[in-house]
Design an enzyme around this catalytic site. Sequence first.
Site, PDB file in Angstrom:
ATOM      1  N   CYS A   1      10.919  -5.391   6.479  1.00  0.00           N
ATOM      2  CA  CYS A   1      10.029  -6.555   6.619  1.00  0.00           C
ATOM      3  C   CYS A   1      10.753  -7.723   7.279  1.00  0.00           C
ATOM      4  O   CYS A   1      10.184  -8.445   8.095  1.00  0.00           O
ATOM      5  CB  CYS A   1       9.469  -6.971   5.266  1.00  0.00           C
ATOM      6  SG  CYS A   1       8.255  -5.792   4.642  1.00  0.00           S
TER       7      CYS A   1
ATOM      8  N   CYS B   1      12.075  -6.658   1.871  1.00  0.00           N
ATOM      9  CA  CYS B   1      13.004  -5.583   2.224  1.00  0.00           C
ATOM     10  C   CYS B   1      13.513  -5.787   3.652  1.00  0.00           C
ATOM     11  O   CYS B   1      12.981  -6.605   4.427  1.00  0.00           O
ATOM     12  CB  CYS B   1      12.346  -4.223   2.063  1.00  0.00           C
ATOM     13  SG  CYS B   1      11.214  -3.794   3.411  1.00  0.00           S
TER      14      CYS B   1
ATOM     15  N   GLU C   1       4.273  -7.823   2.948  1.00  0.00           N
ATOM     16  CA  GLU C   1       4.607  -8.713   4.061  1.00  0.00           C
ATOM     17  C   GLU C   1       4.146  -8.108   5.384  1.00  0.00           C
ATOM     18  O   GLU C   1       3.571  -8.777   6.240  1.00  0.00           O
ATOM     19  CB  GLU C   1       6.127  -8.939   4.123  1.00  0.00           C
ATOM     20  CG  GLU C   1       6.697  -9.640   2.912  1.00  0.00           C
ATOM     21  CD  GLU C   1       7.132  -8.683   1.812  1.00  0.00           C
ATOM     22  OE1 GLU C   1       6.453  -7.661   1.592  1.00  0.00           O
ATOM     23  OE2 GLU C   1       8.147  -8.960   1.158  1.00  0.00           O
TER      24      GLU C   1
ATOM     25  N   ILE D   1       0.876  -1.173   0.000  1.00  0.00           N
ATOM     26  CA  ILE D   1       0.000   0.000   0.000  1.00  0.00           C
ATOM     27  C   ILE D   1       0.912   1.221   0.000  1.00  0.00           C
ATOM     28  O   ILE D   1       1.584   1.504   0.997  1.00  0.00           O
ATOM     29  CB  ILE D   1      -0.911  -0.002   1.251  1.00  0.00           C
ATOM     30  CG1 ILE D   1      -1.723  -1.303   1.307  1.00  0.00           C
ATOM     31  CG2 ILE D   1      -1.819   1.224   1.241  1.00  0.00           C
ATOM     32  CD1 ILE D   1      -2.434  -1.539   2.633  1.00  0.00           C
ATOM     33  N   GLU D   2       0.973   1.901  -1.149  1.00  0.00           N
ATOM     34  CA  GLU D   2       1.926   3.005  -1.297  1.00  0.00           C
ATOM     35  C   GLU D   2       1.337   4.319  -0.802  1.00  0.00           C
ATOM     36  O   GLU D   2       0.135   4.428  -0.514  1.00  0.00           O
ATOM     37  CB  GLU D   2       2.374   3.107  -2.756  1.00  0.00           C
ATOM     38  CG  GLU D   2       3.133   1.856  -3.169  1.00  0.00           C
ATOM     39  CD  GLU D   2       3.817   1.949  -4.509  1.00  0.00           C
ATOM     40  OE1 GLU D   2       3.444   2.812  -5.336  1.00  0.00           O
ATOM     41  OE2 GLU D   2       4.743   1.136  -4.718  1.00  0.00           O
TER      42      GLU D   2
ATOM     43  N   CYS E   1       4.759  -2.478   2.950  1.00  0.00           N
ATOM     44  CA  CYS E   1       4.966  -3.636   2.077  1.00  0.00           C
ATOM     45  C   CYS E   1       3.900  -4.704   2.325  1.00  0.00           C
ATOM     46  O   CYS E   1       3.286  -4.764   3.398  1.00  0.00           O
ATOM     47  CB  CYS E   1       6.330  -4.261   2.327  1.00  0.00           C
ATOM     48  SG  CYS E   1       7.719  -3.233   1.841  1.00  0.00           S
TER      49      CYS E   1
HETATM   50  N1  THU Z   1       7.533  -4.086  -1.773  1.00  0.00           N
HETATM   51  C1  THU Z   1       6.807  -5.010  -1.053  1.00  0.00           C
HETATM   52  O1  THU Z   1       5.607  -4.841  -0.812  1.00  0.00           O
HETATM   53  N2  THU Z   1       7.449  -6.124  -0.624  1.00  0.00           N
HETATM   54  C2  THU Z   1       8.715  -6.471  -0.972  1.00  0.00           C
HETATM   55  O2  THU Z   1       9.158  -7.557  -0.633  1.00  0.00           O
HETATM   56  C3  THU Z   1       9.546  -5.535  -1.748  1.00  0.00           C
HETATM   57  C4  THU Z   1       8.929  -4.223  -2.064  1.00  0.00           C
HETATM   58  C5  THU Z   1       6.816  -2.921  -2.330  1.00  0.00           C
HETATM   59  C6  THU Z   1       7.119  -1.591  -1.755  1.00  0.00           C
HETATM   60  C7  THU Z   1       6.727  -0.678  -2.896  1.00  0.00           C
HETATM   61  O3  THU Z   1       5.328  -0.452  -2.887  1.00  0.00           O
HETATM   62  C8  THU Z   1       7.059  -1.472  -4.140  1.00  0.00           C
HETATM   63  O4  THU Z   1       7.116  -2.824  -3.713  1.00  0.00           O
HETATM   64  C9  THU Z   1       8.336  -1.079  -4.842  1.00  0.00           C
HETATM   65  O5  THU Z   1       9.411  -1.163  -4.002  1.00  0.00           O
END
Ligand code: THU
Length: 147
Positions: free
Chosen positions: A96, A93, A54, A42-43, A52
Amino acid sequence: MINQLIDTAIHQLKYSYTPYSNFKVGAALLAKNGQVYTGCNIENASFSATNCAERTAFFKAVYDGCYDFAAIAVVGGPAGKPVQAQDEPSGPCGVCRQVMAEFCDPDEFLVIHGKTPEDYKQFTLREMLPEGGFPAANKGFFAKPQA
Ligand code: THU
């Protein structure tokens, strides 16, 4: 079991909110009691407030009173598709991984990077976060709600 978890993670891609990166991630977190908690990324316009997939799944579980986890499947890729066969799957990341370390046994908890339900890599949390601080391994002292 792993195949089904990856399939569930793939289904979460459609909920992902990514107006900034269009990089969509889905997660399916398996609790030891068999419950599966799902998540998507969710950005946010501030970027750093982005959550993220996770962590969405973990926070839903903890909100639900669940603290014991067996595995998480993660899928993701640009333009809403899981990464393609020739690509390296994107791993969780660092933030997470640290959240996983809060709740999960580093030598038991499995982190599964899926491309398709049949094509995946799996790692223990300790492999993902070597030499990490693992509150959950400390007899659950930090990882359980305090009475
Ligand atoms: N992101 C995740 O949701 N999980 C990951 O394991 C790596 C990155 C998301 C964060 C952001 O919304 C997008 O991926 C680009 O980095």
